[in-house]
Motif scaffolding. Structure first.
Motif, PDB file in Angstrom:
ATOM      1  N   PRO A   1     -10.663   8.413  -4.685  1.00  7.92           N
ATOM      2  CA  PRO A   1     -10.516   7.301  -3.739  1.00  7.92           C
ATOM      3  C   PRO A   1     -10.008   6.010  -4.366  1.00  7.92           C
ATOM      4  O   PRO A   1      -9.332   5.230  -3.709  1.00  7.92           O
ATOM      5  N   ARG A   2     -10.328   5.788  -5.655  1.00  4.35           N
ATOM      6  CA  ARG A   2      -9.928   4.528  -6.291  1.00  4.35           C
ATOM      7  C   ARG A   2      -8.663   4.655  -7.131  1.00  4.35           C
ATOM      8  O   ARG A   2      -8.319   3.755  -7.894  1.00  4.35           O
ATOM      9  N   ALA A   3      -7.950   5.757  -6.993  1.00  7.32           N
ATOM     10  CA  ALA A   3      -6.720   5.933  -7.766  1.00  7.32           C
ATOM     11  C   ALA A   3      -5.656   4.943  -7.297  1.00  7.32           C
ATOM     12  O   ALA A   3      -5.663   4.471  -6.157  1.00  7.32           O
ATOM     13  N   ALA A   4      -4.727   4.638  -8.207  1.00  5.01           N
ATOM     14  CA  ALA A   4      -3.637   3.722  -7.870  1.00  5.01           C
ATOM     15  C   ALA A   4      -2.684   4.409  -6.906  1.00  5.01           C
ATOM     16  O   ALA A   4      -2.207   5.510  -7.165  1.00  5.01           O
TER      17      ALA A   4
ATOM     18  N   ARG B   1       0.834  -1.193   0.000  1.00  2.00           N
ATOM     19  CA  ARG B   1       0.000   0.000   0.000  1.00  2.00           C
ATOM     20  C   ARG B   1       0.874   1.250   0.000  1.00  2.00           C
ATOM     21  O   ARG B   1       2.024   1.226   0.416  1.00  2.00           O
TER      22      ARG B   1
END
Length: 450
Positions: free
Chosen positions: A364-367, A355
């Protein structure tokens, strides 16, 4: 003044000095006039434990030798060290009164620092408070101006200004000074009709007394107004500060707040949030109502350069503010870690990581990381005109990708672009090259200095 009157005044000053800890070092700002001299007498009577030094500021706007002499003589009479400090009053468009006030506070703060004092005590009385409220009203003030002078104020590097006689009438404080046989000097500007405060004192207050009638004391009325306004203003400030704490984000020098707090709160809170945001981003800023209004009215996608070196933009769900334009430094990542102080983060390359930390404006869902070769040298730089990245959806312009990701315009030059031999590999929180692979993970971690 009878003993009961003196005892009551001393008790009032003791109560006002509760924020000052026992045996604290304090600067007594003494002009030599009755108000500040009476204040010094009352402070030493109410709090003999304090380690005080008398400081007199000479502005040089008139012949004030008698004032300085009175201040030093009274310091000696009270058994306190005394100092006279001369200042140069700059001629500015704000007028000599304001310029002298700024010079005086700056000199007092320096004197407190040199004396090791965390407190400056001044001789402002209830009458001064009433005059201040009147002058602020004439300028079209808001709640903060109606609140007048705060009893306690923090300036500089944690120095606190305390006004121990703010709850006492000028006549009472002066009577204390006279009864104690202290040396007094009179400032002729107090009766000069060219001075705004003098006009408020000798013209407006008597007219207000005649207007209210029934023996109403306008000073009592105005100081009561100040107390009510301060209570309400402090409550609104506390609400705004909490909203800012919960909704603010930061990318280096750029500070931002979500549109949600601006659209979903009362205008009285939203304006305070924006003012606090500017003060965070631009140290020493005193944003005017016009600046705050301009910021609140920025349209989505719009940017602005405002007075005081303030730059701002609206977009991606945020109002962003900074002191001038900022740009990331170009550098190479050749080892395991690259610190980027300008954004408060470090770029780390290591194996086995699962992480990373998303930048503030990343969806929020970005790499949160990208796979890279463990030995490959990577260039980390700000964006350039014409930058593109090959994503799973096709080749995309980095500029358009930043806009789509909601990165504020004034923050886009701080967003690092990671480049390898094939071109743009990763724009954190914005875009990642399709099928990027390698033995190590490239990720961000927060950095707070070393």
């Amino acid at each position: 003044m009878n003993r009961r009157g003196v005892a009551d005044a001393v008790a009032a000053v003791a109560g006002a000095l509760r924020p000052v800890p026992r045996a604290a070092q304090a600067v007594l700002a003494v002009s030599g006039g009755p108000d500040s001299v009476g204040m010094a007498q009352l402070v030493t009577a109410a709090r003999p434990d304090l380690r005080c030094v008398v400081v007199h500021i000479r502005h040089g706007l008139r012949d004030d030798a008698a004032d300085a002499a009175a201040a030093l003589q009274n310091a000696e009479g009270l058994g306190l060290p005394g100092h006279v400090i001369g200042v140069d009053v700059a001629r500015t468009g704000s007028g000599p009164e304001d310029a002298a006030r700024r010079a005086r506070w700056s000199a007092l703060a320096r004197a407190a620092t040199e004396a090791g004092a965390a407190f400056i005590l001044t001789g402002h009385t209830a009458d001064d408070q009433a005059e201040t409220v009147l002058l602020n009203m004439a300028r079209g003030t808001g709640l903060a101006g109606l609140a007048g002078m705060p009893p306690v104020l923090t300036i500089g590097d944690g120095i606190r200004v305390v006004r121990p006689v703010l709850g006492l009438r000028r006549g009472v404080v002066r009577e204390v000074a006279v009864d104690a046989g202290l040396q007094l000097a009179d400032d002729p500007t107090n009766d000069d009709p060219r001075q705004r405060r003098s006009r408020a004192r000798h013209d407006l207050l008597p007219r207000l007394a005649a207007l209210t009638g029934s023996g109403t004391d306008p000073v009592d009325s105005l100081t009561r107004l100040a107390r009510h306004a301060r209570r309400d203003n402090d409550a609104l400030d506390a609400i705004a500060a909490d909203e800012l704490r919960r909704r603010a984000v930061r990318w280096g020098a750029v500070h931002a707040v979500t549109d949600r707090v601006l659209a979903g709160t009362h205008e009285a809170v939203a304006t305070r949030v924006v003012r606090m945001l500017v003060c965070r981003a631009v140290p020493g800023a005193r944003p005017s109502e016009a600046v705050v209004t301009k910021l609140l009215r920025l349209a989505d996608g719009q940017a602005a350069n405002l007075a005081g070196g303030i730059v701002a933009s609206r977009g991606g769900g945020h109002l962003a503010v900074a002191a001038g334009h900022h740009r990331a430094t170009e550098r190479e990542l050749t080892g395991e870690r690259l610190v980027m102080p300008e954004i408060g983060m470090a770029l780390r390359r290591d194996a086995g990581a699962t992480r990373g930390v998303l930048p503030p404006w990343a969806p929020p869902r970005a790499a949160a990381m990208v796979r890279v070769d463990g030995a490959e040298s990577l260039l980390v730089r700000p964006r350039r005109s014409g930058d593109v990245v090959r994503t799973a959806q096709g080749v995309r312009s980095v500029a358009r990708a930043m806009s789509a990701a909601g990165v504020p315009r004034i923050a886009r030059d701080l967003v690092p672009v990671v480049e390898d031999a094939e071109g743009v590999l990763w724009v954190p929180g914005v875009a990642i090259r399709h099928a990027a692979a390698g033995a190590s993970a490239l990720r961000f971690e927060r950095w707070a200095g070393e």
